[in-house]
Every structure is written in C-alpha cells, then in structure tokens.
Motif scaffolding. Structure first.
Motif, short mmCIF file in Angstrom:
data_model
loop_
_atom_site.label_atom_id
_atom_site.label_comp_id
_atom_site.label_asym_id
_atom_site.label_seq_id
_atom_site.Cartn_x
_atom_site.Cartn_y
_atom_site.Cartn_z
N ILE A 1 1.54 -1.76 -7.97
CA ILE A 1 0.38 -1.23 -7.24
C ILE A 1 -0.13 -2.28 -6.26
CG2 ILE A 1 -1.94 -0.30 -7.44
CD1 ILE A 1 -1.30 0.60 -10.25
N LEU A 2 -0.20 -3.55 -6.71
CA LEU A 2 -0.70 -4.61 -5.84
C LEU A 2 0.19 -4.77 -4.61
CD1 LEU A 2 -1.83 -7.31 -8.43
CD2 LEU A 2 -3.29 -6.03 -6.87
N ILE A 3 1.50 -4.69 -4.81
CA ILE A 3 2.40 -4.81 -3.66
C ILE A 3 2.14 -3.65 -2.69
CG2 ILE A 3 4.82 -4.79 -2.92
CD1 ILE A 3 5.49 -6.11 -5.62
N GLY A 4 1.84 -2.47 -3.27
CA GLY A 4 1.56 -1.31 -2.43
C GLY A 4 0.29 -1.45 -1.62
N ILE A 5 -0.65 -2.27 -2.09
CA ILE A 5 -1.93 -2.43 -1.39
C ILE A 5 -1.77 -3.23 -0.10
CG2 ILE A 5 -4.17 -3.60 -1.54
CD1 ILE A 5 -4.39 -2.78 -4.37
N ILE A 6 -0.77 -4.13 -0.08
CA ILE A 6 -0.59 -5.00 1.09
C ILE A 6 -0.53 -4.16 2.38
CG2 ILE A 6 1.06 -6.56 2.23
CD1 ILE A 6 1.87 -7.52 -0.56
N GLY A 7 -1.26 -4.62 3.38
CA GLY A 7 -1.24 -3.92 4.66
C GLY A 7 -2.61 -3.42 5.04
N VAL A 8 -2.63 -2.60 6.08
CA VAL A 8 -3.90 -2.13 6.59
C VAL A 8 -4.45 -1.04 5.66
CG1 VAL A 8 -3.57 -0.15 8.11
CG2 VAL A 8 -4.78 -2.13 8.93
N ASP A 9 -5.74 -1.09 5.36
CA ASP A 9 -6.35 -0.08 4.50
C ASP A 9 -6.63 1.16 5.34
OD1 ASP A 9 -7.79 1.29 2.55
OD2 ASP A 9 -9.66 0.41 3.26
N SER A 10 -6.06 2.29 4.94
CA SER A 10 -6.14 3.48 5.80
C SER A 10 -7.57 3.97 5.93
CB SER A 10 -5.24 4.58 5.25
OG SER A 10 -5.60 4.86 3.92
N GLY A 11 -8.40 3.74 4.91
CA GLY A 11 -9.77 4.25 4.96
C GLY A 11 -10.66 3.49 5.94
N THR A 12 -10.51 2.17 6.00
CA THR A 12 -11.46 1.37 6.76
C THR A 12 -10.81 0.52 7.85
OG1 THR A 12 -11.23 -0.35 5.10
CG2 THR A 12 -13.08 1.16 4.84
N GLY A 13 -9.51 0.40 7.85
CA GLY A 13 -8.85 -0.43 8.84
C GLY A 13 -8.86 -1.91 8.52
N VAL A 14 -9.31 -2.27 7.32
CA VAL A 14 -9.33 -3.67 6.91
C VAL A 14 -7.91 -4.10 6.54
CG1 VAL A 14 -10.15 -5.27 5.14
CG2 VAL A 14 -11.68 -3.54 6.07
#
Lengths: 498, 149
Positions: free
Chosen positions: A177-190
């Motif tokens: 799951i943590l590896i999947g989090i890497i990258g731009v957050d689709s909800g906020t652009g962070v």
C-alpha cells in the motif's frame, strides 16, 4: 439475466479473440511448465508485450486470462515429473503426483491431472456465470464506506490464509500500500514520498512494479538454487498420456468436491490457489484415505488439488469482476491491467462493460476446452520445456523484462527502478514474505484510500459512516471473526484436550 | 541467526514507519473540501506498520535459508551484469548490449563459452526481429551507429 454471456460469446468468438484465447492458453501452459515461473510471473513478463500489440481492453484481458488459466495447468508438470512445484498452487500436487511418476505412471498422472483441472475449472466457471451477476446486483448497494470495509475484510482474510506468517503477510500488504501511495495525490495534487525525483511524480508504474517484484527477483532466486539437486533430477519417462475412463470415474467424487471447495476459496478475497490446493487435499485425505494410500501415489490425491487450484483460479474472478477486489495475487495483476485501460472493475462491470465482463467469462469457457485439448496430446511436448537449461531461461527472462519496461516510456530510469524493486522483492522472499500480498496491497491501497476519503467526504468527516449500514457491520464482524477465529478455535481445541 | 534477521527487519520497518509518519507532516494543503486530506492514510498505515514491526521484534520467527558468501558474490555479479546492461542499453543499442548481457548471464548460470556465445548471438538477433518487426517496439539502435553515419 444471461444476456451478458450471449454478448460475451459474440465478443469471444471473433477470430481475433479466439486466436488470442488459444495463444494465451498455449503460452500460459508453456510458462507455467517452466520451473519456478508461475502464473503471476508469466503474466508479469508477458503483459507489457501484450500492450504493445495495441489490443482493445477485452482482447487484452482474454489473452491475459488465457495465460493465467494456462499457467495453472502448466504448473503441475514439474510437480509431477520433478517433485518441484511450478508455482505455489501446485505444491500439493507433488504429494501424490511425484510418487505416481516414480511408479512409471507419469503419463496417466499428467492425463488425469489435465482432466481434473478441466472439471475443477468447469465447475468454477459455471459458478462464476451464475453468481457473478447476482453478486454484482447486490454490490450495486455498496457505497464508498462499504467498499472500504470490504477491503479491510479482504486484507484480513489474506493475512490469515495467505503465507505462513500472518504478521509478515500483513506487513507485506502494508508495504504494498505504501509503495502505491508514492506519487501525486489525486485528491489534492500534493506530492507524496517522491523524494523530489520527477520520475516518481506519477508513482511507481504498475508494469515496473510487477516485473521487478516477480521476474527480477526470480532470476536472483534461480541463481541460488542452481546447484539444487532437484533441478537436475532424472526426468521420468512420460509414456501414454491418455487416461482411462475407469481412472476418471474412480476420482470423480474427489474432483467434484475439490472443484466446489476450490471455487469457494477462490471467491474469498485474498486467498488463492495454494490455499485451495491445501484445503482440498486435506479434506480428500480425511474423507477417502481409508487404506493410507495418500502420499504414496493415490490418483485421488492428485485429482483433488489439481481440480481445486484450477477452480480457485476461475473463482478468483468473482470478487474481481463484481467488487473490484481481486481474489488472488494473479487477479490483482489482472485488475491492474484493466485499470491501465481506465476500466475499474466493480458492480457496474456487467452493465457498463458487459462486453469486457461477458467476453472474459465466455473466453474462460473456450480457454478451458482448449487447454484440455492441448494438454492431453501435447503433455509430452510441454514436459520437454522442463529440460530447458537455466542458462537459456534466465537471459530470456532478463531480455523480456528489460524490453517490457523500456517500451513503456523509452526511459532508462524505469529499468533501474525495476532492478531496485527486484532486489527488494528478493530480500522479501528470503525473509519469508509472500509477494502476492505486496502486489495486492499495491493494487488495492489506492482504491482503499479513495473510498475512505470519499466516504468521509459524504459524512463530513464523521467516522461513523464506516459502520452505519448493515452490510458494513456484517463485513466488520466477518473481518474480526476471520482474524481471531483460527486463534480462538485453536485455544478451544487445546483446552478441550487438556 | 534466523531470528536476528527478523529483529533487524523489525527495527528497519520501525524506522520506515517513523519516516513515513514524519514525511506525512510536510504534506501541506492550503484548502480542500476533503476532510481527510493526504496525511491521514499514510499516518494510519505507519501506525499499523509500527505495531506489526514491534510484534516482529518481540516474537521473531524462523525464515528461509540465507545464501552462502560465495552465492552472495554471484548474486551481486548478476546484479552488476543487469546494471551494466541497463547502462549500455541505449548507448550500445539493443542487439549489441543484449548480446553481451546474454553472454555474461549464460556464463554465470553455468554455460560453457561456446554455448553462451551461440545463445547470445541467436537470442539477440531473433528477439531483435521479433520485437522490432513483429511487435513493432522501437528499440534503441545505439549511439555508436549514429556516430558512424
């Protein structure tokens, strides 16, 4: 009610898709037969190439599903002939398959396992046809909150059923799951955990992830087992591959029971072929092993796990197509493949993408028949694959991996990333992790977070929405039961014995 | 030894959990309709990971066999081959770099020089035509070719 199936056969019976189902079955069997390369590795290696063909979604899925089911067929070859399971699902097949081969009955053993695979898969595909649309109708009622809890349930059942060590299974899923989090957050652009590397802004590519995790780590593992004596064992003579009706009838009860068990276990999210094989074998041993012949080369001990692991392969499509929650590591890879086509499987699959869902199910019927027809006469030929030396196999896997990753963006950094992930995958395997849980976490993590955030947006931040409906309460209860059930049961049994 | 491996892993994962949680504090969103935001999920995962690693440290289990020193050297060797392959992939072009990589990999998996050389030449050429002509993947042709012309 079965409109989707009729539509599906329309899709699956076009010459292109028929050819792809056939090609997938053939390649899958070959890859499954290769020692050490199971369905998940096979799909990981072949998927990028399937993309380069520029196929439409349903055709690509038909090809990949053919590879998947074919590899489940092929996995039994090295189990029976060399006592080396081709993949985790075929571990139980060695118990009676190898003794049969040693008795000089390799041919009948291969034939019987092909027939029991066919029967097991047929039961499960029928089950899939009947239950998937019903479950999809029910799943329409699932909101984001229910889907989130459903994934909690999926991870709970996975922690208990997959792998030997529940703690490590859970850690593997969290890492995924943590590896999947890497990258731009689709909800906020962070940007999250990108370490200011532009290559990571879009996250770690799915193809890079599965090729690194499965193909590269497999190469490293193969190097280690090069001097494993089992790898150079004498190949038994295959002989006649046809089975007699008598042998099939002798095992019919075992096949039917195991097919059903396999289907049910396959449907349960997170549990795959290895669990199905183990449960069906022990059940069959308890029920029919009256003369103590199991483990010495009993036909039924071979038929049971083979029927079950192929049934679970088809059963795993039920939660994947209806809920978007894969039933096994390999269906997690297929789910990721679908998402690359911007199709998110879920309850609307049977209405919005009826051609994809129906086409896939129809192609499973066709593929299953093709596999039986291929495997009876050609088993001897497939067995030859086992004799391919490592020094041909490993370079071939390396080249396929490199080209598969390079063609994504013509970018070398993806290849370096693949190598790094490969080393991580190798270390995790050495530490006793099951990589299937990591890939399930990677695929499901994003969906889990999306649904959680969507649910809490609806409720304005009130966590209560997660246990408001009957469905979610039921799923919470089911998760708790599956997590502490086995432990409680063990204590009760111990105190009863004491 | 085995148990020690699990303990080390547990400590490393505890560190990872701390890193994940600390990094998450820097995710700054000026304004959002989303009551959860990008922080909560990673922080929740970090807490779960920390708890699981504590269990691992306190109750380490046995795990697989670790390779011998000689095997470790060969593992590093194969990794170096693949790393160099990646490095040369675009510089030398597909056929040449692939041929070299296959030669080295086949050698490290126990092929004789002749067998390795034949495998390398045949596989590099056949896969080149398979990928570029049948599958229409654009493969790197190599900078030395462009330098010559």
């Amino acid at each position: 009610m079965f409109d989707f199936l009729i539509q599906g056969f329309d899709v699956a019976l076009t010459p292109l898709n028929l050819g792809l189902a056939f090609a997938g079955a053939l390649m899958g069997t070959l890859f499954g037969a290769l020692p050490g390369i199971g369905p998940i590795n096979g799909i990981a290696i072949l998927m990028p190439l399937a993309y380069t063909l520029g196929l439409p979604a349903e055709s690509a899925l038909i090809l990949l599903a053919g590879i998947y089911t074919g590899a489940e067929y092929g996995g039994r070859m090295s189990s029976i002939l060399l006592n080396v399971p081709g993949d985790a699902g075929a571990v139980m097949t060695t118990l009676d398959g190898y003794p049969l081969a040693k008795k000089g009955m390799a041919g009948p053993a291969l034939g019987l396992s092909a027939v029991s695979s066919f029967i097991g898969a047929s039961i499960a595909i029928l089950g899939l046809t009947l239950f998937a649309p019903l479950l999809a109708k029910f799943a329409v009622m699932f909101g984001p909150a229910e889907l989130f809890v459903m994934m909690v349930f999926a991870f709970s059942s996975m922690a208990v059923m997959m792998g030997k060590d529940p703690i490590k299974t859970a850690i593997g899923a969290v890492l995924g799951i943590l590896i999947g989090i890497i990258g731009v957050d689709s909800g906020t652009g962070v940007l999250r955990y990108t370490f200011d590397l532009p290559e990571l802004y879009d996250g770690i590519d799915f193809v890079v992830m599965i090729i690194g995790l499965f193909a590269i780590s497999e190469i490293l593992l193969m190097l280690e087992s090069r001097h494993n004596p089992a790898g150079e064992a004498e190949m038994p003579v295959v002989g006649r591959v046809l089975v007699s009706m008598k042998e099939v009838l002798f095992c019919k009860a075992a096949m039917l029971r195991s097919g059903l068990i396999g289907f049910l276990i396959g449907v349960l999210p997170g549990t795959g072929a290895s669990v199905a094989g183990a449960v069906s074998y022990t059940t069959e041993k308890r029920l029919s092993d009256t003369e103590g012949t199991f483990g010495e080369g009993d036909m039924r001990g071979l038929a049971a796990p083979e029927a079950a692991n192929n049934a679970s392969a088809a059963g795993a499509f039920v939660p994947m197509l209806t809920l978007g929650i894969p039933g096994s590591g390999t269906t997690a890879v297929l789910l990721g493949a679908l998402m690359l086509y911007n199709i998110t499987p879920g309850p609307m699959m049977f209405t919005e993408h009826a051609d994809v869902a129906g086409g896939l199910i129809a192609s499973l019927y066709i593929g299953n028949l093709v596999l039986l027809l291929l495997n009876l006469p050609l088993a001897g030929l497939f067995a030859k694959v086992l004799t391919i030396p490592r020094w041909v196999l490993v370079p071939a896997i390396a080249v396929l991996s490199f080209v598969g990753v390079y063609q994504l963006h013509s970018d070398l950094s993806a290849i370096y990333l693949m190598l790094v992930i490969g080393v991580v995958g190798y270390l995790l395997r050495k530490l006793g992790f099951s990589l299937a849980t990591v890939i399930l976490g990677y695929v499901l993590g994003g969906l889990m977070e999306d649904n959680l955030r969507r649910a809490l947006s609806i409720s304005g931040g009130d966590l209560g929405i997660l246990w408001q409906s009957g469905i979610s309460i039921g799923l919470w209860v089911a998760s708790v039961v599956i997590l502490i059930g086995p432990w409680l049961w063990g204590r009760v049994r111990r105190s009863m014995q004491a | 030894m085995m148990r020690a491996a699990d303990r080390i892993l547990g400590i490393a994962l505890l560190g990872l959990a701390a890193f994940v949680a600390v990094q998450a504090q820097s995710f700054y969103v000026p304004f959002s309709y989303d009551p959860v935001g990008p922080k909560a999920f990673p922080v929740g995962l970090a807490i779960i990971l920390a708890l699981l690693s504590l269990v691992l440290i306190l109750r380490p289990g046995p795990n697989g066999q670790w390779p011998s020193a000689a095997t470790c050297c060969r593992l590093v060797g194969v990794l170096v081959i693949m790393g160099v392959y990646a490095l040369l992939f675009t510089r030398l072009g597909y056929t040449l770099s692939t041929g070299l990589a296959i030669l080295c990999l086949a050698r490290s998996f126990g092929a004789s020089w002749v067998k390795a050389l034949v495998t390398a030449v045949v596989m590099a050429v056949v896969t080149y035509f398979l990928f570029s002509d049948v599958l229409e993947i654009s493969l790197p042709s190599g900078q030395w070719l462009t330098a010559l012309s």
